[in-house]
Design a protein around this motif. Sequence first.
Motif, mmCIF file in Angstrom:
data_model
loop_
_atom_site.group_PDB
_atom_site.id
_atom_site.type_symbol
_atom_site.label_atom_id
_atom_site.label_comp_id
_atom_site.label_asym_id
_atom_site.label_seq_id
_atom_site.Cartn_x
_atom_site.Cartn_y
_atom_site.Cartn_z
ATOM 1 N N ALA A 118 0.834 -1.206 0.000
ATOM 2 C CA ALA A 118 0.000 0.000 0.000
ATOM 3 C C ALA A 118 0.866 1.252 0.000
ATOM 4 O O ALA A 118 0.542 2.239 -0.679
ATOM 5 C CB ALA A 118 -0.932 -0.011 1.211
ATOM 6 N N LYS A 119 1.963 1.233 0.720
ATOM 7 C CA LYS A 119 2.878 2.377 0.710
ATOM 8 C C LYS A 119 3.520 2.560 -0.665
ATOM 9 O O LYS A 119 3.765 3.675 -1.102
ATOM 10 C CB LYS A 119 3.967 2.197 1.761
ATOM 11 C CG LYS A 119 3.473 2.396 3.171
ATOM 12 C CD LYS A 119 4.597 2.156 4.169
ATOM 13 C CE LYS A 119 4.086 2.270 5.583
ATOM 14 N NZ LYS A 119 5.140 1.978 6.570
ATOM 15 N N GLU A 120 3.757 1.444 -1.349
ATOM 16 C CA GLU A 120 4.393 1.510 -2.661
ATOM 17 C C GLU A 120 3.447 2.014 -3.752
ATOM 18 O O GLU A 120 3.846 2.795 -4.618
ATOM 19 C CB GLU A 120 4.920 0.122 -3.030
ATOM 20 C CG GLU A 120 5.641 0.070 -4.352
ATOM 21 C CD GLU A 120 6.129 -1.333 -4.676
ATOM 22 O OE1 GLU A 120 6.421 -1.589 -5.849
ATOM 23 O OE2 GLU A 120 6.214 -2.171 -3.748
ATOM 24 N N TYR A 121 2.186 1.591 -3.730
ATOM 25 C CA TYR A 121 1.252 1.902 -4.808
ATOM 26 C C TYR A 121 0.200 2.943 -4.445
ATOM 27 O O TYR A 121 -0.742 3.155 -5.211
ATOM 28 C CB TYR A 121 0.536 0.616 -5.267
ATOM 29 C CG TYR A 121 1.446 -0.355 -5.942
ATOM 30 C CD1 TYR A 121 1.930 -0.110 -7.222
ATOM 31 C CD2 TYR A 121 1.827 -1.531 -5.312
ATOM 32 C CE1 TYR A 121 2.764 -1.002 -7.853
ATOM 33 C CE2 TYR A 121 2.659 -2.438 -5.936
ATOM 34 C CZ TYR A 121 3.128 -2.169 -7.210
ATOM 35 O OH TYR A 121 3.965 -3.057 -7.835
ATOM 36 N N PRO A 156 0.899 9.900 -7.930
ATOM 37 C CA PRO A 156 -0.285 10.596 -8.454
ATOM 38 C C PRO A 156 -0.338 10.512 -9.982
ATOM 39 O O PRO A 156 0.672 10.611 -10.654
ATOM 40 C CB PRO A 156 -0.099 12.036 -7.974
ATOM 41 C CG PRO A 156 1.353 12.179 -7.722
ATOM 42 C CD PRO A 156 1.876 10.822 -7.360
ATOM 43 N N GLY A 157 -1.542 10.278 -10.505
ATOM 44 C CA GLY A 157 -1.733 10.229 -11.941
ATOM 45 C C GLY A 157 -1.371 8.910 -12.595
ATOM 46 O O GLY A 157 -1.556 8.750 -13.800
ATOM 47 N N ASP A 158 -0.865 7.942 -11.857
ATOM 48 C CA ASP A 158 -0.495 6.641 -12.415
ATOM 49 C C ASP A 158 -1.707 5.703 -12.317
ATOM 50 O O ASP A 158 -2.063 5.239 -11.232
ATOM 51 C CB ASP A 158 0.706 6.063 -11.657
ATOM 52 C CG ASP A 158 1.258 4.808 -12.315
ATOM 53 O OD1 ASP A 158 0.698 4.359 -13.331
ATOM 54 O OD2 ASP A 158 2.274 4.278 -11.798
ATOM 55 N N ALA A 159 -2.360 5.434 -13.460
ATOM 56 C CA ALA A 159 -3.578 4.610 -13.470
ATOM 57 C C ALA A 159 -3.278 3.161 -13.090
ATOM 58 O O ALA A 159 -4.078 2.515 -12.399
ATOM 59 C CB ALA A 159 -4.228 4.667 -14.850
ATOM 60 N N ALA A 185 -0.902 2.063 -11.097
ATOM 61 C CA ALA A 185 -0.675 2.006 -9.649
ATOM 62 C C ALA A 185 -2.003 2.092 -8.899
ATOM 63 O O ALA A 185 -2.177 1.433 -7.859
ATOM 64 C CB ALA A 185 0.259 3.132 -9.217
ATOM 65 N N ALA A 186 -2.953 2.879 -9.417
ATOM 66 C CA ALA A 186 -4.260 2.990 -8.764
ATOM 67 C C ALA A 186 -5.010 1.657 -8.805
ATOM 68 O O ALA A 186 -5.615 1.242 -7.812
ATOM 69 C CB ALA A 186 -5.084 4.090 -9.432
ATOM 70 N N VAL A 187 -4.947 0.987 -9.948
ATOM 71 C CA VAL A 187 -5.595 -0.325 -10.064
ATOM 72 C C VAL A 187 -4.930 -1.325 -9.134
ATOM 73 O O VAL A 187 -5.600 -2.114 -8.451
ATOM 74 C CB VAL A 187 -5.553 -0.815 -11.534
ATOM 75 C CG1 VAL A 187 -5.956 -2.279 -11.633
ATOM 76 C CG2 VAL A 187 -6.440 0.044 -12.405
ATOM 77 N N GLN A 188 -3.609 -1.300 -9.072
ATOM 78 C CA GLN A 188 -2.874 -2.205 -8.186
ATOM 79 C C GLN A 188 -3.225 -1.920 -6.722
ATOM 80 O O GLN A 188 -3.405 -2.853 -5.938
ATOM 81 C CB GLN A 188 -1.364 -2.054 -8.417
ATOM 82 C CG GLN A 188 -0.513 -3.041 -7.671
ATOM 83 C CD GLN A 188 -0.704 -4.468 -8.150
ATOM 84 O OE1 GLN A 188 -1.119 -4.723 -9.264
ATOM 85 N NE2 GLN A 188 -0.408 -5.408 -7.277
ATOM 86 N N PHE A 189 -3.352 -0.652 -6.367
ATOM 87 C CA PHE A 189 -3.712 -0.279 -4.990
ATOM 88 C C PHE A 189 -5.114 -0.803 -4.655
ATOM 89 O O PHE A 189 -5.335 -1.337 -3.561
ATOM 90 C CB PHE A 189 -3.642 1.240 -4.816
ATOM 91 C CG PHE A 189 -3.985 1.683 -3.432
ATOM 92 C CD1 PHE A 189 -3.099 1.497 -2.390
ATOM 93 C CD2 PHE A 189 -5.205 2.296 -3.164
ATOM 94 C CE1 PHE A 189 -3.409 1.899 -1.100
ATOM 95 C CE2 PHE A 189 -5.521 2.699 -1.884
ATOM 96 C CZ PHE A 189 -4.626 2.502 -0.847
ATOM 97 N N GLN A 190 -6.064 -0.674 -5.585
ATOM 98 C CA GLN A 190 -7.416 -1.178 -5.348
ATOM 99 C C GLN A 190 -7.413 -2.693 -5.201
ATOM 100 O O GLN A 190 -8.144 -3.252 -4.371
ATOM 101 C CB GLN A 190 -8.335 -0.754 -6.491
ATOM 102 C CG GLN A 190 -8.631 0.722 -6.489
ATOM 103 C CD GLN A 190 -9.419 1.152 -7.712
ATOM 104 O OE1 GLN A 190 -9.552 0.389 -8.671
ATOM 105 N NE2 GLN A 190 -9.929 2.370 -7.677
ATOM 106 N N THR A 191 -6.591 -3.369 -5.979
ATOM 107 C CA THR A 191 -6.476 -4.824 -5.872
ATOM 108 C C THR A 191 -5.938 -5.228 -4.504
ATOM 109 O O THR A 191 -6.448 -6.163 -3.873
ATOM 110 C CB THR A 191 -5.548 -5.370 -6.978
ATOM 111 O OG1 THR A 191 -6.055 -4.962 -8.245
ATOM 112 C CG2 THR A 191 -5.438 -6.877 -6.926
ATOM 113 N N ILE A 192 -4.936 -4.516 -4.050
ATOM 114 C CA ILE A 192 -4.337 -4.802 -2.740
ATOM 115 C C ILE A 192 -5.361 -4.573 -1.633
ATOM 116 O O ILE A 192 -5.481 -5.382 -0.701
ATOM 117 C CB ILE A 192 -3.084 -3.931 -2.527
ATOM 118 C CG1 ILE A 192 -1.988 -4.351 -3.496
ATOM 119 C CG2 ILE A 192 -2.594 -4.016 -1.094
ATOM 120 C CD1 ILE A 192 -0.891 -3.323 -3.616
#
Length: 182
Positions: A138-141, A147-150, A152-159
């Motif tokens: 979560a700290k990484e993504y 900011p603005g990295d789509a 990374a946002a998807v990966q964060f939601q998956t996590i």
Amino acid sequence: MARQSRSNDWGFPRWRAYGATREAQRVRICDRFGCDQPGNCPAPKSPNSPDRWYFCSEHAAEYNRNWDYFQGLDEEERAERERTERRDAGGYQSSAHHSWGGPGDGSRSRDEMHALQALGLEDDADFEAVRKSWRSLAKEYHPDVKPGDAEAAVQFQTIQAAYEVLRAAEERRTWKPRGASD
């Protein structure tokens, strides 16, 4: 008061429940000598034979405990029959090893296994390892970090979704009713 001598269904069988008849029901008695219970549990008389014994549940359990599928075969014939039957039922081998829930030890559901995979953990990881992996990923993504990295946002939601699945499973596993620790 006069006794009723006619039925009230006027000859329409639909007015009765399905399977309701006036004839006596045939009841099969347990095939065990001396038992007068209904025999509603079929059991094979011999391997690969269509003939069946019909036991009550008590005698069926006793019969199943003492059943030897390979009775009358020597060791070589036993090994050959077991090998040929395992060859035919190979698709069930992995499901027997992994239990009903899929891969793992059978204590985790398929969703939990996917969540562990999303967090990059082994199948037998405990919840403390889940929490550590979730925090580091979560700290990484996190969107504030990238900011603005789509992607990374998807990966964060998956996590986040994976952690919620595993957290809910851990709560179910460790839940105790109030007053249970008294």
